[in-house]
Enzyme design. Structure first.
Site, PDB file in Angstrom:
ATOM      1  N   TYR A 135     -17.000 -25.063 -32.688  1.00  0.00           N
ATOM      2  CA  TYR A 135     -16.078 -25.666 -31.942  1.00  0.00           C
ATOM      3  C   TYR A 135     -15.388 -24.752 -30.450  1.00  0.00           C
ATOM      4  O   TYR A 135     -15.135 -25.367 -29.604  1.00  0.00           O
ATOM      5  CB  TYR A 135     -14.775 -25.946 -32.714  1.00  0.00           C
ATOM      6  CG  TYR A 135     -15.288 -26.950 -33.865  1.00  0.00           C
ATOM      7  CD1 TYR A 135     -15.703 -28.164 -33.393  1.00  0.00           C
ATOM      8  CD2 TYR A 135     -15.388 -26.588 -35.084  1.00  0.00           C
ATOM      9  CE1 TYR A 135     -16.037 -29.112 -34.432  1.00  0.00           C
ATOM     10  CE2 TYR A 135     -15.750 -27.826 -36.128  1.00  0.00           C
ATOM     11  CZ  TYR A 135     -15.944 -28.633 -35.930  1.00  0.00           C
ATOM     12  OH  TYR A 135     -16.355 -29.392 -36.720  1.00  0.00           O
ATOM     13  N   ARG A 152     -13.314 -36.084 -36.427  1.00  0.00           N
ATOM     14  CA  ARG A 152     -13.102 -34.563 -37.019  1.00  0.00           C
ATOM     15  C   ARG A 152     -13.411 -33.381 -36.063  1.00  0.00           C
ATOM     16  O   ARG A 152     -12.743 -32.518 -35.936  1.00  0.00           O
ATOM     17  CB  ARG A 152     -14.033 -34.511 -38.119  1.00  0.00           C
ATOM     18  CG  ARG A 152     -14.231 -33.188 -38.953  1.00  0.00           C
ATOM     19  CD  ARG A 152     -15.086 -33.410 -40.317  1.00  0.00           C
ATOM     20  NE  ARG A 152     -15.549 -32.410 -40.711  1.00  0.00           N
ATOM     21  CZ  ARG A 152     -14.666 -31.449 -41.698  1.00  0.00           C
ATOM     22  NH1 ARG A 152     -13.662 -31.680 -42.102  1.00  0.00           N
ATOM     23  NH2 ARG A 152     -15.373 -30.185 -42.144  1.00  0.00           N
ATOM     24  N   HIS A 162     -17.058 -38.493 -37.559  1.00  0.00           N
ATOM     25  CA  HIS A 162     -17.348 -37.009 -37.507  1.00  0.00           C
ATOM     26  C   HIS A 162     -17.023 -36.684 -36.274  1.00  0.00           C
ATOM     27  O   HIS A 162     -16.515 -35.546 -36.139  1.00  0.00           O
ATOM     28  CB  HIS A 162     -18.922 -36.610 -37.903  1.00  0.00           C
ATOM     29  CG  HIS A 162     -19.148 -35.305 -38.467  1.00  0.00           C
ATOM     30  ND1 HIS A 162     -18.494 -34.910 -39.745  1.00  0.00           N
ATOM     31  CD2 HIS A 162     -19.950 -34.338 -38.060  1.00  0.00           C
ATOM     32  CE1 HIS A 162     -18.806 -33.677 -40.110  1.00  0.00           C
ATOM     33  NE2 HIS A 162     -19.515 -33.476 -39.081  1.00  0.00           N
ATOM     34  N   LYS A 208     -16.389 -30.470 -50.316  1.00  0.00           N
ATOM     35  CA  LYS A 208     -17.977 -30.049 -50.887  1.00  0.00           C
ATOM     36  C   LYS A 208     -17.950 -29.176 -51.884  1.00  0.00           C
ATOM     37  O   LYS A 208     -17.206 -28.015 -51.858  1.00  0.00           O
ATOM     38  CB  LYS A 208     -18.776 -29.657 -49.689  1.00  0.00           C
ATOM     39  CG  LYS A 208     -19.020 -30.672 -48.439  1.00  0.00           C
ATOM     40  CD  LYS A 208     -19.940 -30.317 -47.537  1.00  0.00           C
ATOM     41  CE  LYS A 208     -20.328 -31.369 -46.643  1.00  0.00           C
ATOM     42  NZ  LYS A 208     -21.553 -30.934 -45.523  1.00  0.00           N
ATOM     43  N   ARG A 233     -13.285 -35.166 -43.883  1.00  0.00           N
ATOM     44  CA  ARG A 233     -14.329 -36.065 -43.792  1.00  0.00           C
ATOM     45  C   ARG A 233     -13.940 -37.403 -44.273  1.00  0.00           C
ATOM     46  O   ARG A 233     -13.101 -37.596 -45.303  1.00  0.00           O
ATOM     47  CB  ARG A 233     -15.463 -35.438 -44.670  1.00  0.00           C
ATOM     48  CG  ARG A 233     -15.851 -33.802 -44.283  1.00  0.00           C
ATOM     49  CD  ARG A 233     -16.868 -33.507 -45.068  1.00  0.00           C
ATOM     50  NE  ARG A 233     -17.288 -32.230 -44.988  1.00  0.00           N
ATOM     51  CZ  ARG A 233     -16.616 -31.095 -45.269  1.00  0.00           C
ATOM     52  NH1 ARG A 233     -15.497 -31.174 -46.056  1.00  0.00           N
ATOM     53  NH2 ARG A 233     -17.074 -29.693 -44.937  1.00  0.00           N
ATOM     54  N   HIS A 262     -14.552 -25.621 -44.216  1.00  0.00           N
ATOM     55  CA  HIS A 262     -15.697 -24.932 -43.844  1.00  0.00           C
ATOM     56  C   HIS A 262     -15.992 -23.672 -44.961  1.00  0.00           C
ATOM     57  O   HIS A 262     -15.091 -23.020 -45.039  1.00  0.00           O
ATOM     58  CB  HIS A 262     -15.954 -24.409 -42.457  1.00  0.00           C
ATOM     59  CG  HIS A 262     -16.152 -25.665 -41.653  1.00  0.00           C
ATOM     60  ND1 HIS A 262     -15.942 -25.524 -40.170  1.00  0.00           N
ATOM     61  CD2 HIS A 262     -16.707 -26.964 -41.785  1.00  0.00           C
ATOM     62  CE1 HIS A 262     -16.078 -26.617 -39.511  1.00  0.00           C
ATOM     63  NE2 HIS A 262     -16.612 -27.675 -40.622  1.00  0.00           N
TER      64      HIS A 262
END
Length: 326
Positions: free
Chosen positions: A307, A275, A272, A201, A177, A298
């Site tokens: 994806y 990414r 993004h 995150k 990110r 993730h």
């Protein structure tokens, strides 16, 4: 109301709206906010968004019970659906409705665990016809054009051009990110093994590899570009802004948009999207989902599985163009 506010509540309009709620509802919002910020460690931006959605729900809930105000224990699936329907009638987009529904489901699950609700109505709340949109991605040749143009600009040894080249190469090589990349310090790069040590995150740490083109661009930035921009505010930041401080994610996003805008038919792809492109090209090159999940940081495999739909769509397009029986 004398309830002490969490330090995460910085929007005056949000505070004012909460002040208008009945005491038990406002207290529940405060406790929920502290849970998100302190127990789950979510970002300030995410906490504010979740709290805003919950306040919106409870305002609608209270408006439907004018006689003395309802207790939180009366919140049921009909209340949730009524609120979401009202949001839809106001013209709220389906994507935003899905996000708000997710925030409310988080709130009702928390309230149920705290015995504030006798049952959790959240799992029954859904956005009709909600579908996750396929993310915009670059083709491999488009990504190559973006990076070649950045490399050409860096040949002049301008420090900003050198930084932008390193930024673009690292974003595409690693799929991190943009906020993660801007937050890196010099010590977070393992040059010998070509790894970035990223904190993602919820403070999850991961090591992400990058290849030779990114390594070369990064080395040129550190040797030639960074010393030119470095100043008292630089600290140990890996990437610097023009004034010598840590590169701001907003500025980094603008670099990506400007670079991609020069490529034909690639409009709308930002950081993004870069990414997304990295993940898609990894899968098309034979990487397995678990590996891509780990690289992207993730929390669940279901997010990474999005994806695979992108690659299937591309496969269908190729089939339609090339197969004699398509």
């Amino acid at each position: 109301m004398n309830q002490k506010r969490s330090h995460h509540s910085t929007r005056p309009d949000l505070l004012a709206a909460r002040e208008g709620l009945p005491r038990d509802l406002a207290t529940a919002v405060d406790r929920f906010e502290r849970h998100l910020a302190w127990e789950r460690g979510l970002s300030r931006h995410t906490v504010r968004a979740y709290v805003a959605d919950v306040v919106s729900l409870l305002e609608h809930f209270g408006a439907g019970h004018p006689e003395g105000g309802p207790g939180l224990g009366e919140l049921d699936i009909a209340s949730l659906r009524g609120w979401l329907s009202a949001e839809h009638e106001r013209g709220t987009s389906r994507t935003t409705l899905a996000r708000r529904a997710a925030a409310v489901r988080t709130f009702t699950a928390w309230a149920y665990r705290r015995d504030l609700l006798t049952e959790d109505p959240g799992p029954r709340l859904s956005v009709p016809g909600d579908r996750r949109q396929l993310p915009p991605v670059l083709r491999e040749d488009q990504a190559d054009s973006v990076l070649r143009a950045a490399a050409s600009g860096a040949e002049q040894q301008d420090p900003v051009a050198l930084r932008d080249h390193a930024l673009l190469e690292l974003l595409y090589a690693t799929g991190v990110r943009v906020s993660e990349l801007c937050g890196l310090d010099l010590e977070n790069v393992d040059h010998e093994r070509c790894l970035l040590h990223v904190i993602g995150k919820n403070d999850r740490q991961r090591a992400v590899p990058f290849g030779t083109p990114a390594a070369r661009a990064l080395a040129r930035w550190l040797k030639v570009g960074r010393p030119e921009l470095s100043g008292p505010r630089s600290g140990e930041a890996l990437l610097l802004g023009v004034r010598g401080g840590r590169l701001n994610p907003r500025s980094a996003r603008r670099v990506v948009y400007d670079a991609v805008s020069t490529v034909r038919d690639a409009g709308g792809v930002g950081p993004h999207g870069l990414r997304h492109s990295a993940a898609t090209h990894l899968l098309e090159g034979g990487a397995d989902l678990r590996s891509v999940q780990e690289l992207l940081g993730h929390a669940t495999l279901s997010t990474t599985q999005l994806y695979t739909h992108v690659t299937v769509e591309r496969l269908k397009a190729i089939h339609e163009r090339t197969h004699p029986r398509s």
